[in-house]
Design a protein around this motif. Structure first.
Motif, PDB file in Angstrom:
ATOM      1  N   ASN A   1      10.643  -3.274 -16.564  1.00 39.50           N
ATOM      2  CA  ASN A   1      11.748  -2.714 -15.787  1.00 39.50           C
ATOM      3  C   ASN A   1      12.127  -1.331 -16.316  1.00 39.50           C
ATOM      4  O   ASN A   1      12.190  -1.113 -17.528  1.00 39.50           O
ATOM      5  CB  ASN A   1      12.979  -3.627 -15.877  1.00 39.50           C
ATOM      6  N   GLY A   2      12.376  -0.408 -15.402  1.00 41.46           N
ATOM      7  CA  GLY A   2      12.908   0.898 -15.774  1.00 41.46           C
ATOM      8  C   GLY A   2      12.016   1.721 -16.677  1.00 41.46           C
ATOM      9  O   GLY A   2      12.516   2.502 -17.495  1.00 41.46           O
ATOM     10  N   ASP A   3      10.709   1.585 -16.538  1.00 47.95           N
ATOM     11  CA  ASP A   3       9.781   2.268 -17.434  1.00 47.95           C
ATOM     12  C   ASP A   3       9.185   3.495 -16.738  1.00 47.95           C
ATOM     13  O   ASP A   3       8.326   3.364 -15.859  1.00 47.95           O
ATOM     14  CB  ASP A   3       8.669   1.299 -17.847  1.00 47.95           C
ATOM     15  N   PRO A   4       9.582   4.708 -17.130  1.00 43.77           N
ATOM     16  CA  PRO A   4       9.041   5.903 -16.475  1.00 43.77           C
ATOM     17  C   PRO A   4       7.568   6.140 -16.778  1.00 43.77           C
ATOM     18  O   PRO A   4       6.922   6.946 -16.095  1.00 43.77           O
ATOM     19  CB  PRO A   4       9.911   7.040 -17.031  1.00 43.77           C
ATOM     20  N   ALA A   5       7.016   5.447 -17.772  1.00 41.69           N
ATOM     21  CA  ALA A   5       5.603   5.634 -18.112  1.00 41.69           C
ATOM     22  C   ALA A   5       4.683   4.703 -17.335  1.00 41.69           C
ATOM     23  O   ALA A   5       3.471   4.784 -17.449  1.00 41.69           O
ATOM     24  CB  ALA A   5       5.398   5.425 -19.611  1.00 41.69           C
ATOM     25  N   SER A   6       5.254   3.813 -16.524  1.00 45.05           N
ATOM     26  CA  SER A   6       4.450   2.906 -15.698  1.00 45.05           C
ATOM     27  C   SER A   6       4.196   3.564 -14.351  1.00 45.05           C
ATOM     28  O   SER A   6       5.135   3.975 -13.665  1.00 45.05           O
ATOM     29  CB  SER A   6       5.186   1.576 -15.510  1.00 45.05           C
ATOM     30  N   ARG A   7       2.933   3.651 -13.960  1.00 47.93           N
ATOM     31  CA  ARG A   7       2.561   4.366 -12.734  1.00 47.93           C
ATOM     32  C   ARG A   7       2.459   3.391 -11.565  1.00 47.93           C
ATOM     33  O   ARG A   7       1.827   2.330 -11.675  1.00 47.93           O
ATOM     34  CB  ARG A   7       1.222   5.076 -12.933  1.00 47.93           C
ATOM     35  N   PHE A   8       3.066   3.739 -10.444  1.00 51.98           N
ATOM     36  CA  PHE A   8       2.963   2.977  -9.201  1.00 51.98           C
ATOM     37  C   PHE A   8       2.065   3.747  -8.249  1.00 51.98           C
ATOM     38  O   PHE A   8       2.316   4.910  -7.948  1.00 51.98           O
ATOM     39  CB  PHE A   8       4.353   2.777  -8.586  1.00 51.98           C
ATOM     40  N   HIS A   9       1.007   3.092  -7.779  1.00 51.67           N
ATOM     41  CA  HIS A   9       0.061   3.759  -6.881  1.00 51.67           C
ATOM     42  C   HIS A   9      -0.140   2.895  -5.646  1.00 51.67           C
ATOM     43  O   HIS A   9      -0.627   1.770  -5.722  1.00 51.67           O
ATOM     44  CB  HIS A   9      -1.279   3.985  -7.586  1.00 51.67           C
ATOM     45  N   ARG A  10       0.248   3.406  -4.510  1.00 55.84           N
ATOM     46  CA  ARG A  10       0.113   2.701  -3.231  1.00 55.84           C
ATOM     47  C   ARG A  10      -1.344   2.727  -2.786  1.00 55.84           C
ATOM     48  O   ARG A  10      -2.004   3.776  -2.818  1.00 55.84           O
ATOM     49  CB  ARG A  10       1.001   3.390  -2.201  1.00 55.84           C
ATOM     50  N   LEU A  11      -1.847   1.573  -2.347  1.00 60.90           N
ATOM     51  CA  LEU A  11      -3.238   1.475  -1.897  1.00 60.90           C
ATOM     52  C   LEU A  11      -3.306   1.588  -0.376  1.00 60.90           C
ATOM     53  O   LEU A  11      -2.625   0.840   0.328  1.00 60.90           O
ATOM     54  CB  LEU A  11      -3.832   0.134  -2.337  1.00 60.90           C
ATOM     55  N   PRO A  12      -4.114   2.491   0.147  1.00 60.94           N
ATOM     56  CA  PRO A  12      -4.255   2.589   1.609  1.00 60.94           C
ATOM     57  C   PRO A  12      -4.995   1.374   2.153  1.00 60.94           C
ATOM     58  O   PRO A  12      -5.819   0.757   1.469  1.00 60.94           O
ATOM     59  CB  PRO A  12      -5.068   3.870   1.801  1.00 60.94           C
ATOM     60  N   GLY A  13      -4.668   1.029   3.400  1.00 58.26           N
ATOM     61  CA  GLY A  13      -5.331  -0.116   4.023  1.00 58.26           C
ATOM     62  C   GLY A  13      -4.776  -0.367   5.404  1.00 58.26           C
ATOM     63  O   GLY A  13      -3.946   0.403   5.917  1.00 58.26           O
ATOM     64  N   PRO A  14      -5.211  -1.440   6.057  1.00 60.04           N
ATOM     65  CA  PRO A  14      -4.714  -1.773   7.392  1.00 60.04           C
ATOM     66  C   PRO A  14      -3.201  -1.963   7.388  1.00 60.04           C
ATOM     67  O   PRO A  14      -2.612  -2.333   6.356  1.00 60.04           O
ATOM     68  CB  PRO A  14      -5.436  -3.092   7.715  1.00 60.04           C
ATOM     69  N   GLU A  15      -2.562  -1.748   8.555  1.00 61.15           N
ATOM     70  CA  GLU A  15      -1.109  -1.755   8.603  1.00 61.15           C
ATOM     71  C   GLU A  15      -0.504  -3.124   8.304  1.00 61.15           C
ATOM     72  O   GLU A  15       0.669  -3.227   7.940  1.00 61.15           O
ATOM     73  CB  GLU A  15      -0.620  -1.266   9.958  1.00 61.15           C
ATOM     74  N   GLN A  16      -1.298  -4.191   8.425  1.00 61.61           N
ATOM     75  CA  GLN A  16      -0.759  -5.530   8.132  1.00 61.61           C
ATOM     76  C   GLN A  16      -0.820  -5.879   6.645  1.00 61.61           C
ATOM     77  O   GLN A  16      -0.339  -6.940   6.232  1.00 61.61           O
ATOM     78  CB  GLN A  16      -1.493  -6.606   8.936  1.00 61.61           C
ATOM     79  N   LEU A  17      -1.435  -4.995   5.849  1.00 57.58           N
ATOM     80  CA  LEU A  17      -1.493  -5.202   4.410  1.00 57.58           C
ATOM     81  C   LEU A  17      -0.572  -4.231   3.695  1.00 57.58           C
ATOM     82  O   LEU A  17      -0.407  -3.085   4.120  1.00 57.58           O
ATOM     83  CB  LEU A  17      -2.920  -4.990   3.881  1.00 57.58           C
ATOM     84  N   TYR A  18       0.041  -4.706   2.622  1.00 57.29           N
ATOM     85  CA  TYR A  18       0.766  -3.799   1.727  1.00 57.29           C
ATOM     86  C   TYR A  18       0.221  -4.039   0.328  1.00 57.29           C
ATOM     87  O   TYR A  18       0.329  -5.133  -0.229  1.00 57.29           O
ATOM     88  CB  TYR A  18       2.270  -4.044   1.745  1.00 57.29           C
ATOM     89  N   GLY A  19      -0.424  -2.989  -0.233  1.00 56.44           N
ATOM     90  CA  GLY A  19      -1.055  -3.131  -1.530  1.00 56.44           C
ATOM     91  C   GLY A  19      -0.673  -2.005  -2.465  1.00 56.44           C
ATOM     92  O   GLY A  19      -0.372  -0.888  -2.038  1.00 56.44           O
ATOM     93  N   PHE A  20      -0.681  -2.307  -3.755  1.00 58.45           N
ATOM     94  CA  PHE A  20      -0.368  -1.289  -4.743  1.00 58.45           C
ATOM     95  C   PHE A  20      -0.956  -1.673  -6.091  1.00 58.45           C
ATOM     96  O   PHE A  20      -1.262  -2.839  -6.363  1.00 58.45           O
ATOM     97  CB  PHE A  20       1.150  -1.077  -4.873  1.00 58.45           C
ATOM     98  N   LEU A  21      -1.113  -0.654  -6.922  1.00 55.70           N
ATOM     99  CA  LEU A  21      -1.469  -0.820  -8.323  1.00 55.70           C
ATOM    100  C   LEU A  21      -0.269  -0.424  -9.172  1.00 55.70           C
ATOM    101  O   LEU A  21       0.411   0.564  -8.871  1.00 55.70           O
ATOM    102  CB  LEU A  21      -2.639   0.098  -8.697  1.00 55.70           C
ATOM    103  N   ARG A  22      -0.005  -1.183 -10.227  1.00 57.13           N
ATOM    104  CA  ARG A  22       0.934  -0.735 -11.252  1.00 57.13           C
ATOM    105  C   ARG A  22       0.147  -0.685 -12.551  1.00 57.13           C
ATOM    106  O   ARG A  22      -0.492  -1.664 -12.931  1.00 57.13           O
ATOM    107  CB  ARG A  22       2.139  -1.661 -11.351  1.00 57.13           C
ATOM    108  N   GLU A  23       0.195   0.493 -13.212  1.00 59.81           N
ATOM    109  CA  GLU A  23      -0.703   0.721 -14.342  1.00 59.81           C
ATOM    110  C   GLU A  23       0.040   1.417 -15.469  1.00 59.81           C
ATOM    111  O   GLU A  23       0.905   2.270 -15.246  1.00 59.81           O
ATOM    112  CB  GLU A  23      -1.878   1.584 -13.876  1.00 59.81           C
ATOM    113  N   LYS A  24      -0.285   1.015 -16.698  1.00 61.71           N
ATOM    114  CA  LYS A  24       0.240   1.686 -17.885  1.00 61.71           C
ATOM    115  C   LYS A  24      -0.804   1.611 -18.989  1.00 61.71           C
ATOM    116  O   LYS A  24      -1.191   0.526 -19.408  1.00 61.71           O
ATOM    117  CB  LYS A  24       1.547   1.049 -18.343  1.00 61.71           C
TER     118      LYS A  24
END
Length: 449
Positions: free
Chosen positions: A368-391
């Protein structure tokens, strides 16, 4: 946000220090009245080991004070109609019972928050007669509720300094007498922020607390319209560790209703980052006591998306909340003013929540509240919602599917490598351009290995 991105221009204003244990915390709201057939502290206490094993870090108890009888709603009344700030509702037990619950929680590594109603009291709280000048009055001199529909309570007037001293002393009492770890503060934005700022300083002199405000500067709270709503309370700058994420909550409802698009989650996340630095905590959920009783269960509101959206509330940036009975797949609206006991004979979603919450607790990219954690939205079909969270190389990949048919997500270059499916344990090796099938109305949660 990554560590290389510039600081939020208002970062210096947000001075609340989060305790280290809160960085990977999850919160659980306890409706004591309905949790067990007994409806007591002692009966609920038996569930604490189960909640700790599930991955819960914070237990939030709905108000524990005696309830007013004048203008009472229902048989037992609203727990938010406080008759005595220094008393314990005998329906729940005694002060010693509360102390025992808190100590048992602490022994399990859990923290306990009390629900605090600083904005209003019951009509028959002795303060009404003893200090009528502490209350708001209309032009005719009559006491007034804070919101028209809240007919069982009357509103305080925080221009009175004696009221502020009394309320601060009451807050201090429970920290000293019961060793609680903080407060969830009801409609906190209706109480002047400078009161909370000053009270927080005194409370932290006793012990460092975790303070949760029922408010969201991005969405109206407390039954207010957009016109009545204050979006600039500054509650998170010096007084509170976290507010409700109401805007995301209602957005998920609207997506399920077909009134918003899945991609509008990106708009929400951008609005959150524009408003706050990433160090700020917002609480995300698919249900709570108000939502369940008045808006409907997650199954009524979200239908087949109830569990996929629960996955999002745990794995998107923010602190997840689980409400009483969600792990038992509770599918009815609990009575708010009367006893309505939950059946714990079966807890079909215990493993579902345990898998998610234990992942949240241990994974460095999900802090929680970590500015060093990267959120990256993954492109894809409109019925999917995907993302990566990386540190620092550790990563979580999450995808949900809002349609009933299986849909594949084409994986980008940054998803190449070896992953473990968090729910099945299966190990997977991906090359760029490989497809990840996502079940209809389902989800995939992968951890990089």
């Amino acid at each position: 946000m990554s560590a290389e991105e510039p600081l939020h221009p208002q970062s210096h204003l947000f001075q609340v220090r989060h305790p280290e244990w809160a960085a990977q915390a999850t919160i659980y709201e306890v409706n004591l009245r309905n949790f067990t057939p007994e409806g007591t502290f002692r009966a609920f206490e038996a569930h604490l080991p189960r909640l700790a094993a599930m991955g819960i870090s914070i237990v939030w108890l709905m108000p524990i004070h005696p309830i007013g009888t004048v203008e009472r709603k229902g048989t037992l009344g609203s727990q938010y109609a406080v008759q005595d700030y220094f008393g314990v509702n005998p329906e729940f037990g005694t002060l010693d019972d509360l102390r025992h619950l808190v100590q048992t929680a602490h022994n399990l590594g859990l923290r306990v928050l009390l629900d605090w109603v600083a904005n209003h009291t019951s009509w028959d709280n002795p303060l009404v007669q003893q200090h009528p000048d502490w209350y708001q009055h209309d032009a005719q001199g009559n006491l007034v509720p804070p919101v028209a529909d809240w007919t069982d309570v009357v509103a305080f007037d925080y221009s009175n300094q004696n009221l502020r001293r009394y309320m601060t002393d009451a807050l201090l009492y429970w920290v000293r007498e019961a060793d609680i770890d903080g407060y969830r503060c009801d409609v906190a934005g209706l109480v002047p922020t400078d009161f909370w700022d000053e009270a927080r300083l005194e409370l932290d002199e006793v012990k460092p607390l975790f303070m949760l405000a029922e408010w969201d500067e991005l969405y109206p709270s407390g039954g207010l319209s957009w016109e009545e709503f204050n979006s600039d309370t500054k509650l998170l700058e010096r007084a509170f560790n976290m507010t409700f994420g109401l805007r995301l909550h209602y957005l998920l409802d609207h997506i399920a209703e077909g009134k918003a698009r899945l991609q509008d989650i990106d708009v929400y996340l951008a609005a959150e980052r524009a408003k706050y630095p990433p160090s700020v905590y917002l609480m995300h959920f698919t249900s709570n006591h108000d939502v369940n009783s008045w808006d409907g269960t997650e199954y009524e509101r979200l239908g087949p998306l109830a569990l996929p959206f629960a996955v999002l509330t745990v794995l998107l940036p923010g602190m997840p909340l689980v409400y009483t009975g969600q792990e038992a797949a509770l599918n009815r609206r609990l009575q708010f003013f009367d006893r309505d006991t939950i059946d714990w004979a079966s807890i079909p979603l215990q493993d579902f929540y345990t898998t998610l919450l234990q992942l949240k607790r241990r994974h460095p990219a999900l802090r929680n509240g970590d500015p060093a954690s990267r959120f990256h939205r993954l492109p894809g079909p409109e019925q999917l919602y995907g993302f990566l969270r990386e540190k620092q190389g550790a990563a979580i990949l999450c995808v949900i599917n809002t349609e009933p048919r299986e849909t594949p997500l084409t994986l980008p270059t940054e998803a190449a490598g070896t992953w473990r499916d968090v729910f099945s344990g299966q190990q997977l090796l991906f090359q760029p351009g490989d497809e990840l099938p996502v079940p209809g109305h389902g989800w995939r949660v992968l951890e990089r290995v």
